[in-house]
Scaffold this motif. Sequence first.
Motif, mmCIF file in Angstrom:
data_model
loop_
_atom_site.group_PDB
_atom_site.id
_atom_site.type_symbol
_atom_site.label_atom_id
_atom_site.label_comp_id
_atom_site.label_asym_id
_atom_site.label_seq_id
_atom_site.Cartn_x
_atom_site.Cartn_y
_atom_site.Cartn_z
ATOM 1 N N LEU A 41 9.541 -1.360 -6.277
ATOM 2 C CA LEU A 41 8.416 -1.793 -7.106
ATOM 3 C C LEU A 41 7.923 -0.651 -7.991
ATOM 4 O O LEU A 41 7.537 -0.856 -9.138
ATOM 5 N N LEU A 42 7.900 0.550 -7.432
ATOM 6 C CA LEU A 42 7.501 1.768 -8.125
ATOM 7 C C LEU A 42 7.898 2.934 -7.244
ATOM 8 O O LEU A 42 8.475 2.732 -6.180
ATOM 9 N N ILE A 43 7.621 4.146 -7.686
ATOM 10 C CA ILE A 43 7.903 5.311 -6.852
ATOM 11 C C ILE A 43 6.629 6.130 -6.702
ATOM 12 O O ILE A 43 5.752 6.105 -7.573
ATOM 13 N N LYS A 48 9.743 -11.957 -10.319
ATOM 14 C CA LYS A 48 10.136 -12.332 -8.968
ATOM 15 C C LYS A 48 10.890 -11.138 -8.387
ATOM 16 O O LYS A 48 11.746 -10.562 -9.058
ATOM 17 N N VAL A 49 10.537 -10.768 -7.144
ATOM 18 C CA VAL A 49 11.187 -9.638 -6.497
ATOM 19 C C VAL A 49 11.769 -10.060 -5.159
ATOM 20 O O VAL A 49 11.317 -11.021 -4.545
ATOM 21 N N PRO A 56 10.788 5.759 -3.134
ATOM 22 C CA PRO A 56 10.707 4.390 -3.642
ATOM 23 C C PRO A 56 9.780 3.549 -2.764
ATOM 24 O O PRO A 56 9.854 3.610 -1.543
ATOM 25 N N ILE A 57 8.914 2.786 -3.379
ATOM 26 C CA ILE A 57 8.049 1.847 -2.676
ATOM 27 C C ILE A 57 8.677 0.479 -2.879
ATOM 28 O O ILE A 57 8.772 -0.012 -4.005
ATOM 29 N N GLN A 58 9.124 -0.111 -1.784
ATOM 30 C CA GLN A 58 9.912 -1.332 -1.867
ATOM 31 C C GLN A 58 9.089 -2.554 -1.484
ATOM 32 O O GLN A 58 8.129 -2.461 -0.737
ATOM 33 N N LYS A 89 0.818 -1.206 0.000
ATOM 34 C CA LYS A 89 0.000 0.000 0.000
ATOM 35 C C LYS A 89 0.855 1.261 0.000
ATOM 36 O O LYS A 89 1.995 1.253 0.457
ATOM 37 N N SER A 90 0.273 2.333 -0.486
ATOM 38 C CA SER A 90 0.968 3.609 -0.529
ATOM 39 C C SER A 90 1.088 4.196 0.873
ATOM 40 O O SER A 90 0.095 4.315 1.575
#
Length: 163
Positions: A121-123, A114-115, A132-134, A90-91
């Motif tokens: 994942l995105l920003i 695969k992460v 950064p959203i990790q 979630k943000s």
Amino acid sequence: MADDKKHAEIDADLVRQLAEILNETDLTEVEVERGELRIRVAREVTVNAAPVQYAAAPAPVAAAPAAAAAPAAMPSDPATIVARAGEEVKSPMVGTAYLQASPEAPAFVQPGDKVKKGQTLLIVEAMKTMNPIQAPRDGVVAEILVGDAQPVEFGEPLVLLEA
């Protein structure tokens, strides 16, 4: 004089607690106001990608047609959202989600990728800061729930991760 001294006294424990909240939630800043006292604790976020790429982020006007198509995949029925299998990332803030570092760059992740824990994942851009959203854990990207350059709210699901 007594008022000046009162304002000069900062609750160090409160500042430490706010700093812990930043670390635990991956937020970039937090602010508390009590009467006339206002405390803001912020940290600078560094991103692994070259900062020069982020300077191009305000150009997603060209990406707007793609962004309009992506939200259509997002179901509007809350029951459908709850029925998803996996963990929603979630943000942590209100801002604008970007799926890539710049309009010319490849997406950070695609469905099926695969992460690893900590991988971007995105920003989310908030107040001209790229956050950064990790990935919170290792997994597979099941679904990207937002479009590029899409406004997002605090707590809004961004990515669905499966084991």
